[in-house]
Design an enzyme around this catalytic site. Structure first.
Site: not given
Length: 301
Positions: A13, A35, A119, A121-122, A150-151, A176, A224
């Protein structure tokens, strides 16, 4: 003006976001990567810098430490455990809440006074924890929310009816996650209600596909990341460009003391305001369900 952005967590990501920044005109002119895997990070910085000859924007890219957050405009947190096949986003809550407490503490200790963009999750829970751990004003803590959902929604409607996704006025709101939903009563194209283009069966099929897109992608390729990388760029430019644009981000809901996605106005100060769109009874119940799920997840920690 030095528009520095720091990315914490440079996996799929984080690096999709960094690469997307290089491929668009952006207000970012300094990008710092943080990182735990320093050797890999050195390679990422080299690889990104080799793109600059063909990039539309000039960005100073380097690896760094938490001290680099001090004068950053935005700190993007994409660190945390990945969602594995068969896992829901909520299954990650215990792993990632511990990671975030350390990260947010280190960022705040640097003297950072910009905007957090989350960005991991959750998503709604992690954004809420960032707000609590940082003690920042709520407008300065933003989650990507349902911008990606939405995208996906706009793409699927576009594919069905043959109209550009940019001309489709529709949002995914709520969590989300699995309780997200589309308030179809407000969806429109050229001021015409979406019902003039889609049947109830078609709307339900599209909404179900949006809700399960992440699982389908993870099942096929393991993760993703391209979509959320583009969403992060869009939110970044909305902030740094002081755009006052409406995006379906995860923002603070004072009444319920949670973060949840509804359309919101985003500018240089972060979240200018949330937009509470009128919902019918069924949609109101769906939003309350999302709110309850997020509350229960927070209370479980």
């Amino acid at each position: 003006m030095n528009n520095k952005v720091v990315i914490i967590g440079c996996g799929n990501v984080g690096m999709s976001y960094a690469y997307a920044l290089l491929n668009q005109r952006t207000y970012v002119n300094e990008l710092v990567l943080i990182d735990l895997n320093i050797k890999k990070l050195e390679g990422e910085v080299m690889d990104l810098n080799h793109c600059l000859a063909y990039s539309p924007s000039k960005i100073n890219i380097k690896l760094g430490t938490y001290e680099d957050c001090k004068d950053a405009k935005i700190v993007v947190i994409a660190a945390g455990a990945n969602q594995n096949p068969g896992e829901t986003r909520m299954d990650l809550i215990n792993k990632n809440s511990k990671i975030f407490k350390s990260i947010v503490g280190d960022v705040v200790s640097s003297g950072f006074n910009g905007i957090f963009l989350i960005a991991t999750n959750p998503l709604d829970v992690m954004t809420y924890l960032t707000y609590k751990y940082s003690n920042f004003d709520s407008n300065k803590v933003i989650g990507t929310g349902t911008t990606l959902d939405t995208a996906r929604l706009k793409f699927l409607i576009s594919e069905k009816i043959g109209i550009s996704p940019k001309d489709i006025q529709a949002y995914v709101i709520g969590e989300h996650g699995d309780s997200e939903f589309v308030p179809w009563s407000n969806a429109s194209i050229a001021l015409k209600n979406i019902d003039e283009y889609l049947s109830l069966e078609e709307k339900l099929k599209i909404e179900n596909e949006v809700r399960h897109s992440a699982y389908e992608i993870i099942d096929r390729k393991g993760a993703t990341y391209y979509g959320i990388g583009m969403c992060l760029v869009r939110i970044t430019n909305a902030i740094l460009g002081d755009e006052n644009i409406v995006l379906s981000i995860s923002a603070y809901d004072k009444e319920n003391d949670i973060y949840v996605s509804t359309p919101a106005i985003v500018n240089l100060n972060g979240v200018k305001s949330k937009i509470y769109i009128p919902l019918n009874e069924e949609e109101t119940n769906k939003l309350q369900n999302s709110i309850d799920i997020i509350k229960n997840a927070i209370n479980s920690l």
